[in-house]
Write an enzyme that holds these catalytic residues in place. Structure first.
Site, PDB file in Angstrom:
ATOM      1  CD  GLU A 172      -3.066  -0.998   2.183  1.00 31.34           C
ATOM      2  OE1 GLU A 172      -2.889  -0.262   3.168  1.00 31.34           O
ATOM      3  OE2 GLU A 172      -4.115  -1.628   1.997  1.00 31.34           O
ATOM      4  CD  GLU A 220      -4.055  -6.100   2.976  1.00 31.42           C
ATOM      5  OE1 GLU A 220      -4.723  -5.356   3.713  1.00 31.42           O
ATOM      6  OE2 GLU A 220      -2.838  -5.934   2.789  1.00 31.42           O
TER       7      GLU A 220
HETATM    8  C1  GAL Z   1      -4.375  -2.681   5.059  1.00 26.86           C
HETATM    9  C2  GAL Z   1      -2.915  -3.050   5.267  1.00 26.86           C
HETATM   10  C3  GAL Z   1      -2.787  -4.233   6.192  1.00 26.86           C
HETATM   11  C4  GAL Z   1      -3.627  -4.015   7.425  1.00 26.86           C
HETATM   12  C5  GAL Z   1      -5.053  -3.763   7.011  1.00 26.86           C
HETATM   13  C6  GAL Z   1      -5.990  -3.545   8.175  1.00 26.86           C
HETATM   14  O1  GAL Z   1      -4.547  -1.407   4.553  1.00 26.86           O
HETATM   15  O2  GAL Z   1      -2.307  -3.376   4.028  1.00 26.86           O
HETATM   16  O3  GAL Z   1      -1.424  -4.408   6.532  1.00 26.86           O
HETATM   17  O4  GAL Z   1      -3.131  -2.934   8.139  1.00 26.86           O
HETATM   18  O5  GAL Z   1      -5.096  -2.610   6.227  1.00 26.86           O
HETATM   19  O6  GAL Z   1      -7.308  -3.341   7.727  1.00 26.86           O
END
Ligand code: GAL
Length: 696
Positions: free
Chosen positions: A162, A314
């Site tokens: 990110e 994710e």
């Molecule tokens: C994302 C990030 C992850 C974690 C997640 C929590 O933006 O890549 O490492 O922090 O958020 O929702």
């Protein structure tokens, strides 16, 4: 299995290794003792986990001191995963520089706009210009590639995490000047582009030019815009350097990085540099429109891929921990959201993270495997979904084709939320999301494009609040309409060129001839004020149209356009709020105010109707409909976002892949609340998710 969407050998290698819809998540074994690893792989197998993103925040564990590497634990876990048939999306760990690096070389730490250098103890705290940071982050990426390039578990590269680190240090200042010199060549050109005749800002020497640090009052908007462009390019340079290094060592392994809708990084430009598009999506279960927003983001990711695969990299299995109140995903809603991503073209369903951390900033963030272990509802749902997804493996590589496009552009985002506009409360993301939601509720497939993209596949083009419009954008929109397209464009669009300079000749200068009208005066409304709007007198395609306008009124003068709807009260009573203009073989509708949601949707439906674009399948409101196709099959996704059952009368026979049930045309298919069906049938209509009059 090769991917028909691409001839890229890297993707085809990936597909051979990981056919079907990929399931998995971020895995952080360095937070756990070895005995837990054994349990991890046992449970991963139970849940059909096939890919894990490994090592994203492992820099300190892999390189405990400058140049001293310890790969022993990673060797072990790579082997263990592979012994269990699990592939690895191996990360370059650049997102979290270790304390030794920041201590030995403090200049690697980023500096905020106020000049404060960040400390250690979080992540993303690096200066993207720092030669030491660049050297050390590239060095460890190279070490990983040399060591694991031939490891059978390695399926892809996950570059950083990110990217979102902007920096205002002296090194970045110097680089910004270099970037400007390259872009503009001469100081005269820079002065012209930035409009420095205003407020005595004329630069006489390059040494006087700086990035936008705090100023006494308002800063120059053209400089701000260029700094945004610069920051996006600068971060992208980090990505392409690592990508080139890794491709050099592992030519068969695709590389990606995970987008998250960040304002700093122009994903349209970035996606062109990646083999696969990946996205992190966290819809807020507490917000009623969050699934519509997710659909918008998924459509954007699919469109960014432009034929390459995209992956949901994710999502949360339940609640996140970063908001004020973190609501859970209610039973069945994680499954529904996962199928939603697949319905919008994702070939993966992945999570942050595999096992809930017991310490650290995110210990209360949900995970595939919660603190409570195997008895928890979340784990049960995660395990069930992973196994169920096998049934839809065949949809991977199937494509969506949309006849409708909506414009979303980072350059405009930076510019339209700039300073000292007639209204300074623009929320571009919200505006585009509202327009997309109207399309989503109309259940048609939508691509998310820029005006630099090929617009010829589309019947309808929606252009919300597109303030910044370069000359070639005007030409593209004009051609789209003249060639028979249906354009819907909303207020404060076509106002400035790429230097944030007003396009003269009457607002909206860049669109005036296309909409056949001009704006005499912008007239923003105070917060909370509304004005009623109704269909213009006489016969109109918007018969009976009633709306509530807020936020903004254009004082429109029609030229070759005709009014579609008028203000009913206030100082503009009787004046046009919406106009329509025929141009060439097409039509443009211009909306000079902010319509309430229902009215915007009614207008959108009317435009779709006239363009002959219909949903892939009829369904009740709240049931999302999408279609993905291969040469031989159409996959109809029906997703019930409602809190109650919904019934869909099928227009085709087919098989529900999730139940294996054979379904007949005319059958009433009942979807439970949060229910999903994926109906496979032979494609009845030519390629194209939405049917439109010109292909039926
Ligand atoms: C994302 C990030 C992850 C974690 C997640 C929590 O933006 O890549 O490492 O922090 O958020 O929702």
């Amino acid at each position: 299995m090769s991917d028909p969407r691409t001839n890229d050998p890297r993707i085809n290698t990936f597909r051979r290794r990981l056919p079907g819809v990929v399931y998995g998540g971020d895995y952080n074994p360095e937070q756990w003792p070895r005995e837990v690893w054994q349990e991890d792989v046992r449970l991963m197998r139970a849940a059909n986990v096939r890919l894990v993103s490994l090592g994203i925040f492992s820099w300190a564990a892999l390189e405990p001191a400058d140049g001293r590497f310890d790969f022993s634990w990673l060797d072990e876990i790579m082997d263990l995963l592979w012994a269990n048939g699990i592939h690895v999306d191996l990360a370059t760990p650049n997102a979290a520089p270790p304390p030794w690096l920041a201590t030995d070389f403090p200049e690697i730490l980023s500096v905020d706009r106020q000049g404060v250098r960040h400390g250690i103890g979080s992540r993303g705290h690096f200066c993207p210009s720092s030669p030491v940071y660049r050297d050390r982050s590239l060095r460890i990426a190279g070490e990983l590639a040399e060591r694991y390039g031939n490891h059978p578990a390695l399926a892809m590269w996950h570059l950083g995490n990110e990217y979102h680190s902007d920096c205002y240090c002296d090194l970045c200042d110097e680089r910004f000047r270099g970037w400007l010199r390259e872009r503009y060549g001469t100081l005269d050109e820079l002065n012209h582009r930035w409009g420095t005749a205003f407020w005595s800002q004329r630069y006489g020497d390059w040494s006087q030019v700086h990035l936008p640090r705090p100023v006494r009052g308002w800063g120059n908007p053209s400089r701000e815009l260029d700094f945004s462009r610069f920051t996006s390019d600068l971060l992208l340079e980090l990505v392409t350097r690592e990508r080139d290094l890794l491709h050099g060592i592992t030519p068969d392994v695709p590389a990606t990085t995970n987008f998250f809708g960040c304002r700093l990084t122009d994903s349209h430009r970035w996606a062109k540099e990646l083999d696969v598009v990946a996205f992190d999506c966290y819809p807020d279960p507490g917000k009623p429109d969050s699934m519509a927003v997710a659909a918008f983001q998924y459509d954007l990711m699919r469109s960014l891929g432009g034929g390459r695969p995209w992956m949901l990299m994710e999502q949360a299995a339940g609640a996140v921990s970063q908001w004020k109140t973190n609501q859970v995903k209610q039973p069945g809603r994680m499954r529904l959201g996962s199928y939603q991503a697949v319905a919008h073209g994702s070939d993966a369903v992945m999570f942050f993270q595999w096992r809930a951390s017991r310490q650290g900033q995110e210990k209360f963030h949900s995970a595939m495997l919660p603190h409570g272990g195997e008895k928890t509802r979340t784990w049960q749902e995660v395990k069930a979904l992973g196994n169920e997804l096998r049934a839809v493996d065949e949809v991977a590589t199937a494509r969506t084709r949309a006849r409708v496009a909506i414009v979303w552009d980072w350059q405009n985002w930076w510019a339209v939320e700039g300073c000292a506009h007639p209204d300074n409360t623009f929320d571009y993301r919200d505006t585009v999301a509202r327009h997309h939601r109207a399309l989503w509720n109309s259940q048609v497939a939508v691509d998310v494009v820029t005006l630099d993209d090929d617009l010829s596949p589309y019947r309808v083009l929606v252009v919300p609040n597109h303030y910044l419009m370069a000359r070639h954008h005007t030409a593209a929109v004009r051609k789209f309409v003249e060639d028979g397209g249906h354009l819907l464009v909303s207020y404060f669009s076509g106002i400035v060129d790429e230097d944030d300079r007003v396009v003269e000749g009457g607002y909206p200068g860049a669109l005036r001839e296309i909409i056949g009208a001009h704006v005499r005066e912008f007239s923003p409304l105070p917060a909370g004020a509304t004005v009623p709007v109704r269909a213009a007198p006489g016969p109109t395609p918007l018969d009976g149209f009633l709306a509530t306008a807020s936020a903004w009124q254009d004082d429109l003068e029609t030229e070759t356009a005709r009014p579609l709807a008028v203000y009913r009260e206030g100082h503009l009573a009787g004046g046009a709020a919406l106009v329509e203009h025929e141009l060439g073989r097409g039509r443009a509708v211009y909306v000079g105010t902010r319509l309430d949601d229902d009215a915007l949707e009614a207008l959108v439906r009317q435009v779709l109707d006239r363009a002959g674009v219909r949903p892939a399948h009829a369904a009740p409101r709240g049931v999302e409909v999408t279609e993905r196709r291969t040469e031989t099959s159409a996959y109809l996704f029906l997703l019930n976002h409602r809190q109650d059952k919904a019934t869909v009368t099928l227009d085709r026979s087919g098989t529900d892949l999730l139940t294996g049930r054979r379904l007949q045309a005319g059958e009433r298919l009942v979807l439970d609340a949060a229910g999903v069906a994926v109906v496979r049938s032979p494609p009845a209509t030519p390629q194209g998710a939405d049917r439109s009059s010109d292909d039926s």
